[in-house]
Design a protein around this motif. Structure first.
Motif, mmCIF file in Angstrom:
data_model
loop_
_atom_site.group_PDB
_atom_site.id
_atom_site.type_symbol
_atom_site.label_atom_id
_atom_site.label_comp_id
_atom_site.label_asym_id
_atom_site.label_seq_id
_atom_site.Cartn_x
_atom_site.Cartn_y
_atom_site.Cartn_z
ATOM 1 N N ALA A 54 22.936 0.719 34.534
ATOM 2 C CA ALA A 54 21.894 1.173 35.460
ATOM 3 C C ALA A 54 21.146 -0.016 36.057
ATOM 4 O O ALA A 54 20.757 -0.004 37.231
ATOM 5 C CB ALA A 54 20.930 2.112 34.749
ATOM 6 N N ALA A 55 20.973 -1.052 35.243
ATOM 7 C CA ALA A 55 20.292 -2.262 35.731
ATOM 8 C C ALA A 55 21.110 -2.929 36.836
ATOM 9 O O ALA A 55 20.561 -3.502 37.777
ATOM 10 C CB ALA A 55 20.042 -3.236 34.586
ATOM 11 N N PHE A 56 22.438 -2.847 36.726
ATOM 12 C CA PHE A 56 23.298 -3.409 37.772
ATOM 13 C C PHE A 56 23.043 -2.738 39.119
ATOM 14 O O PHE A 56 23.143 -3.356 40.170
ATOM 15 C CB PHE A 56 24.782 -3.268 37.398
ATOM 16 N N GLU A 57 22.716 -1.451 39.088
ATOM 17 C CA GLU A 57 22.430 -0.749 40.344
ATOM 18 C C GLU A 57 21.037 -1.085 40.873
ATOM 19 O O GLU A 57 20.808 -1.162 42.070
ATOM 20 C CB GLU A 57 22.550 0.767 40.136
ATOM 21 N N LEU A 58 20.141 -1.322 39.934
ATOM 22 C CA LEU A 58 18.740 -1.570 40.263
ATOM 23 C C LEU A 58 18.518 -3.001 40.767
ATOM 24 O O LEU A 58 17.815 -3.227 41.754
ATOM 25 C CB LEU A 58 17.942 -1.366 38.964
ATOM 26 N N ALA A 59 19.105 -3.939 40.063
ATOM 27 C CA ALA A 59 18.890 -5.363 40.348
ATOM 28 C C ALA A 59 20.179 -6.121 40.077
ATOM 29 O O ALA A 59 20.315 -6.820 39.076
ATOM 30 C CB ALA A 59 17.766 -5.903 39.467
ATOM 31 N N PRO A 60 21.176 -5.976 41.004
ATOM 32 C CA PRO A 60 22.513 -6.512 40.712
ATOM 33 C C PRO A 60 22.545 -8.018 40.424
ATOM 34 O O PRO A 60 23.178 -8.440 39.453
ATOM 35 C CB PRO A 60 23.319 -6.159 41.970
ATOM 36 N N GLY A 61 21.854 -8.796 41.247
ATOM 37 C CA GLY A 61 21.921 -10.249 41.075
ATOM 38 C C GLY A 61 21.298 -10.690 39.755
ATOM 39 O O GLY A 61 21.866 -11.493 39.002
ATOM 40 N N GLN A 62 20.145 -10.130 39.502
ATOM 41 C CA GLN A 62 19.402 -10.464 38.288
ATOM 42 C C GLN A 62 20.206 -10.089 37.028
ATOM 43 O O GLN A 62 20.226 -10.817 36.037
ATOM 44 C CB GLN A 62 18.113 -9.636 38.304
ATOM 45 N N THR A 63 20.850 -8.935 37.102
ATOM 46 C CA THR A 63 21.625 -8.461 35.955
ATOM 47 C C THR A 63 22.867 -9.318 35.753
ATOM 48 O O THR A 63 23.223 -9.668 34.618
ATOM 49 C CB THR A 63 22.001 -6.976 36.153
ATOM 50 N N MET A 64 23.535 -9.680 36.857
ATOM 51 C CA MET A 64 24.719 -10.550 36.759
ATOM 52 C C MET A 64 24.336 -11.883 36.116
ATOM 53 O O MET A 64 25.065 -12.415 35.282
ATOM 54 C CB MET A 64 25.304 -10.779 38.158
ATOM 55 N N ARG A 65 23.188 -12.400 36.505
ATOM 56 C CA ARG A 65 22.701 -13.657 35.941
ATOM 57 C C ARG A 65 22.516 -13.518 34.424
ATOM 58 O O ARG A 65 22.920 -14.383 33.640
ATOM 59 C CB ARG A 65 21.378 -14.055 36.632
ATOM 60 N N ALA A 66 21.924 -12.400 34.007
ATOM 61 C CA ALA A 66 21.677 -12.182 32.576
ATOM 62 C C ALA A 66 22.999 -12.154 31.804
ATOM 63 O O ALA A 66 23.141 -12.789 30.748
ATOM 64 C CB ALA A 66 20.911 -10.872 32.360
ATOM 65 N N VAL A 67 23.982 -11.443 32.342
ATOM 66 C CA VAL A 67 25.283 -11.338 31.656
ATOM 67 C C VAL A 67 25.944 -12.714 31.556
ATOM 68 O O VAL A 67 26.457 -13.093 30.503
ATOM 69 C CB VAL A 67 26.206 -10.337 32.397
#
Ligand SMILES: [Fe+2]
Ligand SMILES: [Fe+2]
Length: 309
Positions: free
Chosen positions: A203-216
């Motif tokens: 769900a975070a990927f839909e909400l904040a894709p760039g930020q979530t990709m960075r976290a992963v």
């Protein structure tokens, strides 16, 4: 695109937590640790009750299975430290709080069950185990990036699946059907935990894709198993990897890849420049892991061939 604050993320994800909490509660099966422990095999120990001291001959479990059981149990034992981290980060209110407490109670059951099994069957030295628990818990647990929730969610998505694989393969390595059944039961819980966190990060990927990709990307770059603070962990984890209970191949193919595939990481749209860079980092990391896993497998094969000569 500006990054969402921790508070905004918590708020936005609350409905997803609620939905997945309901899902979890409907899927989770109640089970009882005492039903998985062969109590009639137990004998009183030395000390105040004057029984028999533990000796290595008390158990016929393979050495590496005992090592893995100790690592798995100490990891579960350190629960208060994880609870603290998650409760601090996610808060104790609403659906987040309900989840944190529920998760903690389930993990607590794992430690209880494994300890009862090990003590009753005399599988490991109970004095050494207790001392190791004191050392491990006294050190607590610190995760890299532990103040950022997307990083924490990414970490637990992989970590819960990693513990599932480790428990399941440890059970097999014991050669004891009783232990195997217990660890399979625990592994089923870990799988539900993984799904909860994975859905949340999805769900975070839909909400904040760039930020979530960075976290992963950040989490994969320096992923450590939660038991890495255990005394002698490097030696223990090499033994565990050599036995095929948890090794780089499993880490890449059975933990990292399936989770990334669920998020469809390579096809996520709407990334900012840093998100794109993070995705490239992930791809490079997967190539590195592939090389390292193959190298490890070759070495292990050569070692087995040497030993069987
Ligand atoms: Fe657990
Ligand atoms: Fe878990």
């Amino acid at each position: 695109m500006t990054n969402l604050s921790q508070t905004a993320l918590l708020h936005e994800l609350e409905v997803v937590v609620e939905k997945n909490l309901d899902r979890h509660l409907s899927m989770a099966k109640e089970w009882f640790p005492h039903e998985y422990v062969p109590w009639s095999e137990g004998r009183t120990f030395d000390g105040p009750l004057g029984g028999e001291a533990w000796s290595p001959e008390d158990s016929t479990l393979p050495e590496v299975a005992r090592t893995a059981l100790i690592v798995n149990l100490l990891t579960e034992d350190n629960l208060p430290s994880y609870h603290h981290q998650i409760a601090t980060l996610f808060g104790r209110d609403g659906a987040w709080g309900t989840w944190v407490h529920r998760w903690t109670a389930e993990e607590g059951r794992h430690g209880i069950a494994i300890r009862d099994y090990l003590t009753v069957t005399r599988a490991v030295d109970p004095v050494a185990l207790e001392r190791a628990r004191m050392v491990h818990m006294s050190a607590g647990f610190h995760n890299a990036h532990d103040e950022e929730m997307l990083h924490s969610l990414a970490y637990v998505s992989f970590q819960e699946l990693a513990t599932r694989i480790a428990h399941r393969n440890t059970g097999r390595a014991t050669g004891d059907p009783v232990c195997e059944a217990l660890l399979a039961r625990i592994a089923a819980d870990e799988n539900l935990h993984m799904i909860f966190y994975r859905n949340l990060l999805g769900a975070a990927f839909e909400l904040a894709p760039g930020q979530t990709m960075r976290a992963v990307a950040d989490v994969l770059a320096d992923f450590q198993m939660p038991g890495s603070g255990i005394e002698g962990f490097v030696r223990k984890s090499v033994a565990i990897a050599l036995a095929g209970i948890y090794d780089l191949r499993q880490h890449r193919d059975e933990v990292v890849m399936p989770v990334l595939r669920q998020w469809d990481v390579m096809n996520v749209t709407g990334l900012d420049a840093d998100g794109e860079a993070a995705r490239e980092q992930i791809a490079a990391h997967l190539d590195d892991l592939e090389r390292a896993a193959s190298r490890f497998e070759e070495k292990r094969e050569a070692r087995r061939a040497r030993q069987s000569r």
